[in-house]
Design a protein around this motif. Structure first.
Motif, PDB file in Angstrom:
ATOM      1  N   ALA A 108      -3.666  -9.974 -10.029  1.00 53.96           N
ATOM      2  CA  ALA A 108      -3.085  -9.586  -8.741  1.00 53.96           C
ATOM      3  C   ALA A 108      -2.058  -8.464  -8.901  1.00 53.96           C
ATOM      4  N   ARG A 109      -2.136  -7.524  -7.983  1.00 50.78           N
ATOM      5  CA  ARG A 109      -1.105  -6.504  -7.830  1.00 50.78           C
ATOM      6  C   ARG A 109      -0.339  -6.887  -6.573  1.00 50.78           C
ATOM      7  N   ILE A 110       0.931  -7.152  -6.738  1.00 46.43           N
ATOM      8  CA  ILE A 110       1.750  -7.653  -5.636  1.00 46.43           C
ATOM      9  C   ILE A 110       2.562  -6.514  -5.045  1.00 46.43           C
ATOM     10  N   ASP A 111       2.645  -6.525  -3.727  1.00 41.03           N
ATOM     11  CA  ASP A 111       3.432  -5.531  -3.007  1.00 41.03           C
ATOM     12  C   ASP A 111       4.305  -6.266  -2.000  1.00 41.03           C
ATOM     13  N   ALA A 112       5.537  -5.859  -1.884  1.00 45.39           N
ATOM     14  CA  ALA A 112       6.458  -6.426  -0.894  1.00 45.39           C
ATOM     15  C   ALA A 112       7.084  -5.267  -0.134  1.00 45.39           C
ATOM     16  N   PHE A 113       7.051  -5.361   1.185  1.00 45.42           N
ATOM     17  CA  PHE A 113       7.605  -4.276   1.999  1.00 45.42           C
ATOM     18  C   PHE A 113       8.085  -4.813   3.335  1.00 45.42           C
ATOM     19  N   GLY A 114       8.804  -3.979   4.039  1.00 43.32           N
ATOM     20  CA  GLY A 114       9.359  -4.334   5.336  1.00 43.32           C
ATOM     21  C   GLY A 114      10.863  -4.161   5.322  1.00 43.32           C
ATOM     22  N   PRO A 115      11.491  -4.244   6.483  1.00 47.77           N
ATOM     23  CA  PRO A 115      12.935  -4.019   6.592  1.00 47.77           C
ATOM     24  C   PRO A 115      13.784  -4.910   5.684  1.00 47.77           C
ATOM     25  N   MET A 116      13.363  -6.126   5.407  1.00 48.62           N
ATOM     26  CA  MET A 116      14.159  -6.995   4.547  1.00 48.62           C
ATOM     27  C   MET A 116      14.234  -6.469   3.113  1.00 48.62           C
TER      28      MET A 116
END
Length: 131
Positions: free
Chosen positions: A100-108
């Motif tokens: 898995a390649r994990i991505d986290a994004f968004g204003p937080m």
């Protein structure tokens, strides 16, 4: 007498060798499945426990919205406002592929909790459930 002592000694060694051979080997931990879905399942369970159910102030205004059954091949979890779950998510954590390649994004991710979220997600993805 000497022969009896020697035979008893050899018998003791033989019994020890047999018993040692019968003992089970230490179990090796099972390999962690690194595909996107199992990885995001681990992340979702740990994030729910550590961020949302624990009363963590950084997440108290949000609730978890898991979307693990994704037909796009990118299972994900969302942090959405508690009062309006249909609103645009403030955090998206998704995975794709195997491994898995994990991505986290968004204003937080841009806020004060961004570094912590990043570190937690990596730990959770690796199977560490500690908060």
């Amino acid at each position: 007498m000497h022969t009896i002592t020697r035979c008893a000694s050899l018998a003791g060694v033989a019994i020890f060798a047999v018993l040692a051979g019968c003992q089970s080997k230490p179990a090796t931990p099972p390999a962690t499945n690194r595909a996107a879905l199992p990885t995001m399942e681990r992340v979702a369970l740990a994030a729910n426990a550590c961020w949302f159910k624990s009363g963590d102030p950084a997440f108290s205004a949000y609730r978890l919205a898991p979307e693990l059954n994704s037909f796009s091949g990118r299972p994900r979890i969302l942090a959405v406002p508690k009062g309006s779950p249909e609103s645009r998510p403030l955090l998206v954590v998704q995975a794709e592929g195997n491994p898995a390649r994990i991505d986290a994004f968004g204003p937080m991710m841009d806020g004060a909790a961004g570094n912590r979220i990043r570190q937690d997600v990596i730990r959770f993805a690796n199977g560490d459930k500690r908060c």
